[in-house]
Design an enzyme around this catalytic site. Structure first.
Site, mmCIF file in Angstrom:
data_model
loop_
_atom_site.group_PDB
_atom_site.id
_atom_site.type_symbol
_atom_site.label_atom_id
_atom_site.label_comp_id
_atom_site.label_asym_id
_atom_site.label_seq_id
_atom_site.Cartn_x
_atom_site.Cartn_y
_atom_site.Cartn_z
ATOM 1 N N LYS A 184 0.842 -1.198 0.000
ATOM 2 C CA LYS A 184 0.000 0.000 0.000
ATOM 3 C C LYS A 184 0.876 1.246 0.000
ATOM 4 O O LYS A 184 0.652 2.181 -0.751
ATOM 5 C CB LYS A 184 -0.932 -0.029 1.218
ATOM 6 C CG LYS A 184 -1.857 1.165 1.254
ATOM 7 C CD LYS A 184 -2.867 1.098 2.367
ATOM 8 C CE LYS A 184 -3.657 2.404 2.384
ATOM 9 N NZ LYS A 184 -4.617 2.503 3.457
ATOM 10 N N GLU A 190 10.687 -4.900 4.247
ATOM 11 C CA GLU A 190 10.754 -6.314 3.860
ATOM 12 C C GLU A 190 10.372 -6.498 2.393
ATOM 13 O O GLU A 190 11.031 -7.216 1.628
ATOM 14 C CB GLU A 190 9.785 -7.146 4.726
ATOM 15 C CG GLU A 190 10.154 -7.217 6.193
ATOM 16 C CD GLU A 190 9.517 -6.113 7.032
ATOM 17 O OE1 GLU A 190 9.296 -4.996 6.504
ATOM 18 O OE2 GLU A 190 9.254 -6.355 8.221
ATOM 19 N N GLY A 243 -4.830 -1.859 4.716
ATOM 20 C CA GLY A 243 -4.013 -3.008 4.292
ATOM 21 C C GLY A 243 -4.684 -4.347 4.562
ATOM 22 O O GLY A 243 -4.775 -5.211 3.688
ATOM 23 N N ARG A 244 -5.195 -4.537 5.788
ATOM 24 C CA ARG A 244 -5.775 -5.843 6.132
ATOM 25 C C ARG A 244 -7.179 -6.031 5.576
ATOM 26 O O ARG A 244 -7.811 -7.061 5.816
ATOM 27 C CB ARG A 244 -5.744 -6.044 7.653
ATOM 28 C CG ARG A 244 -6.397 -4.933 8.439
ATOM 29 C CD ARG A 244 -6.055 -5.023 9.920
ATOM 30 N NE ARG A 244 -6.513 -3.861 10.666
ATOM 31 C CZ ARG A 244 -5.851 -2.709 10.770
ATOM 32 N NH1 ARG A 244 -4.707 -2.563 10.126
ATOM 33 N NH2 ARG A 244 -6.331 -1.712 11.474
ATOM 34 N N GLU A 329 -4.792 -6.795 14.673
ATOM 35 C CA GLU A 329 -4.274 -5.487 14.254
ATOM 36 C C GLU A 329 -5.392 -4.440 14.292
ATOM 37 O O GLU A 329 -5.144 -3.263 14.538
ATOM 38 C CB GLU A 329 -3.652 -5.572 12.845
ATOM 39 C CG GLU A 329 -2.834 -4.345 12.488
ATOM 40 C CD GLU A 329 -1.947 -4.529 11.263
ATOM 41 O OE1 GLU A 329 -0.763 -4.871 11.407
ATOM 42 O OE2 GLU A 329 -2.454 -4.331 10.142
ATOM 43 N N HIS A 360 -5.544 -33.587 17.824
ATOM 44 C CA HIS A 360 -4.528 -34.491 18.365
ATOM 45 C C HIS A 360 -3.346 -33.726 18.936
ATOM 46 O O HIS A 360 -2.297 -34.314 19.181
ATOM 47 C CB HIS A 360 -4.065 -35.455 17.262
ATOM 48 C CG HIS A 360 -5.177 -36.364 16.823
ATOM 49 N ND1 HIS A 360 -5.461 -37.548 17.461
ATOM 50 C CD2 HIS A 360 -6.108 -36.228 15.845
ATOM 51 C CE1 HIS A 360 -6.508 -38.116 16.875
ATOM 52 N NE2 HIS A 360 -6.927 -37.326 15.892
ATOM 53 N N LYS A 471 9.364 -0.813 14.064
ATOM 54 C CA LYS A 471 9.922 -0.505 12.729
ATOM 55 C C LYS A 471 10.958 0.608 12.857
ATOM 56 O O LYS A 471 12.029 0.551 12.261
ATOM 57 C CB LYS A 471 8.828 -0.021 11.781
ATOM 58 C CG LYS A 471 7.857 -1.071 11.329
ATOM 59 C CD LYS A 471 6.935 -0.459 10.279
ATOM 60 C CE LYS A 471 5.686 -1.271 10.089
ATOM 61 N NZ LYS A 471 4.730 -0.667 9.180
HETATM 62 O O1 F6P Z 1 3.232 -3.009 9.761
HETATM 63 C C1 F6P Z 1 1.889 -3.332 9.602
HETATM 64 C C2 F6P Z 1 1.414 -2.986 8.216
HETATM 65 O O2 F6P Z 1 1.352 -1.611 8.046
HETATM 66 C C3 F6P Z 1 0.071 -3.634 7.934
HETATM 67 O O3 F6P Z 1 -0.991 -2.896 8.389
HETATM 68 C C4 F6P Z 1 0.108 -3.768 6.450
HETATM 69 O O4 F6P Z 1 -0.837 -4.686 5.980
HETATM 70 C C5 F6P Z 1 1.531 -4.225 6.257
HETATM 71 O O5 F6P Z 1 2.272 -3.511 7.224
HETATM 72 C C6 F6P Z 1 2.115 -3.982 4.897
HETATM 73 O O6 F6P Z 1 2.081 -2.624 4.540
HETATM 74 P P1 F6P Z 1 2.246 -2.176 3.045
HETATM 75 O O7 F6P Z 1 1.122 -2.750 2.254
HETATM 76 O O8 F6P Z 1 2.226 -0.684 3.050
HETATM 77 O O9 F6P Z 1 3.567 -2.691 2.550
#
Ligand code: F6P
Length: 501
Positions: A184, A190, A243-244, A329, A360, A471
């Site tokens: 987003k 990462e 995002g979620r 979240e 199990h 972060k």
């Molecule tokens: O660190 C959490 C977060 O901001 C989530 O809310 C989001 O889904 C994820 O990181 C990834 O963010 P982005 O889509 O901006 O890379």
């Protein structure tokens, strides 16, 4: 405590072991069907009296007004000053936002058509890099619905650990791979590192124009252009889609490509059916709200800190992972929308697994542990395979037996170690089948339930500031090394990463 909470507290607690005996219509009263999904709450502690008391809480919290504000595109995400418009992606929302989402979907469809027509050369493999909401949704969709399709090999990579990427591309040919960068913000460390490593892998594999094989899925197109993606291959989505909550937008691109456009549309239609149910049905008959009442009951009245979600269907094995982000979240907060502290529990810790494996491994605690865990079982009437029907029969039998055993229990005065206390609640969610439509409805149900819980508590489910501090500290270790850290953190950094980090 408000008046409504006092009324909730005053409702006598039913004994789950005998709850059906006094209530001939209990099953019908606490069962609802929407979009191919049947919700059965009859094995929980909900009673008519309790439901009435929770309806007063919903009134007190102005639930109907807040729900309408969600669909009207009002700026209900108050801390970030924006709307939460994931439902517009499904055609349910403010007309302008629905039109924008439709235009973005058309753009995605056109790009998918071009990829299918080999406009970018032959494409066999898709590497989708993204994390959190930019990975969990597409992963769930592909795992649940993509088992019988061989349209493309789709790998979804989230972890920055190079082992994940190495594993994902090991059988892929870089010259027939398309990279989808899903973020987003288009700044997530990462994702950007994984994306760069895929580009490097393409170059090493002889691809002359690796950026020519990149698609960006983002609400920050400028940043994607800066990174090197051509404007024509940017699939935008609106800043107001969290995002979620974003799998319905261009973040769903690998699923739309991997499963085909018809399947993606059907997913959106299933979600829209749940949206309409949530928006239009009376509060007394509203599935997400009803589930939220029960969540609040267990959190407040019984002190339950967790909820176990068990998918009795291999296709839904990633659902607990998906729900963890959605619920924790969204609702893991300590302040209300007016900035005052929350004085009770918020999101439950969502955990779970697949049946029958979990039976199990962890069900011992559910049956005999001293803590109470409300459990949710999810099963499908139709199997996802063509093997001997005995597999599905045994799977479902086990699922239904667990709910009955938790509720019923079994006394054993002579041998307490072999006694089952019973009186333990479960909800059973029975799907007609795991189809795009039904899965869309199911995921939308969980989204709305999360929102309903937030309204009952009085919090904003659409921000996530809690993730920022870690972060920032990671970035400062990268740029400033160990200075200013406590001895433990300093020693860890120096030992594992070298003294001059
Ligand atoms: O660190 C959490 C977060 O901001 C989530 O809310 C989001 O889904 C994820 O990181 C990834 O963010 P982005 O889509 O901006 O890379």
């Amino acid at each position: 405590m408000t008046q409504s909470w006092n009324a909730i507290d005053a409702v006598p607690e039913p004994d789950l072991r005998t709850v059906f005996e006094g209530e001939a219509d209990r099953l019908a009263r606490f069962t609802l069907r929407v979009g191919g999904v049947r919700f059965d709450w009859s094995k929980t502690h909900i009673t008519q009296e309790l439901k009435t008391a929770f309806l007063s809480l919903a009134d007190e919290q102005e639930f109907a007004r807040r729900r309408d504000a969600l669909f009207a595109g009002e700026k209900i995400n108050n801390t970030e000053g924006r709307a939460a418009e994931h439902t517009a992606e499904r055609g349910e929302g403010a007309p302008d936002s629905v039109a924008t989402a439709k235009a973005f979907h058309n753009r995605m469809r056109a790009l998918i058509d071009a990829i299918e027509a080999e406009a970018f050369g032959p494409v066999r493999h898709i590497v989708h890099v993204g994390i959190g909401g930019s990975a969990l949704g597409p992963k769930l969709l592909m795992d649940a619905l993509g088992r019988d399709t061989d349209r493309y090999d789709v790998a979804i990579v989230s972890n920055v650990d190079g082992c994940a990427l190495e594993e994902a591309v090991k059988d892929f040919d870089p010259t027939t791979t398309l990279l989808a960068v899903a973020s987003k913000t288009f700044t997530t460390t990462e994702t950007m590192l994984n994306a760069q490593s895929v580009i490097n892998w393409m170059v090493e594999g002889g691809v002359e124009d690796p950026y020519g094989r990149v698609v960006a899925l983002t609400a920050s197109p400028d940043k994607a252009i800066e990174w090197g993606v051509d404007e024509t291959r940017i699939l935008p989505f609106s800043e107001t889609v969290g995002g979620r909550y974003s799998l319905w937008s261009s973040i769903g691109f690998p699923a739309a490509l991997g499963l085909g456009w018809d399947a993606f549309e059907s997913l959106l239609e299933g979600a829209a059916e749940m949206d309409r149910h949530f928006r239009l049905s009376a509060l007394e008959e509203n599935a997400p709200l009803m589930a939220a009442f029960i969540d609040q009951y267990y959190a407040h009245k019984k002190g339950c800190q967790t909820r176990g979600v068990f998918a009795y269907d291999e296709r839904l094995r990633l659902l607990p992972d998906y729900l963890q982000q959605l619920e924790m979240e969204s609702n893991g907060k300590s302040v209300k929308t007016d900035g005052s502290p929350v004085d009770g529990p918020t999101a439950p810790i969502t955990w779970g697994g697949v049946g029958t494996d979990a039976q199990h491994a962890v069900f011992q605690l559910l049956h005999q542990g001293t803590q109470l865990t409300p459990v949710e079982f999810i099963a499908s009437i139709e199997p996802g395979h063509g093997l001997d029907p005995a597999h599905h029969r045994v799977l479902l039998t086990n699922c239904f037996a667990q709910g009955a055993a938790l509720m019923r229990g079994r006394a054993n005065p002579d041998d307490p170690a072999r006694a089952y206390p019973g009186g333990r609640p479960s909800t059973t969610i029975l799907l007609e089948d795991v189809t795009p439509h039904v899965l869309g409805a199911l995921i939308a149900f969980y989204e709305h339930r999360t929102f309903a819980n937030a309204v009952l508590i009085g919090i904003n489910p659409f921000d996530q500031f809690g993730v920022e501090l870690g972060k920032e500290i990671a970035k400062s270790i990268e740029t400033e090394g160990t200075s200013g850290f406590d001895p433990s953190t300093t020693a860890l950094i120096e030992l594992a990463m070298g003294a001059d980090t």
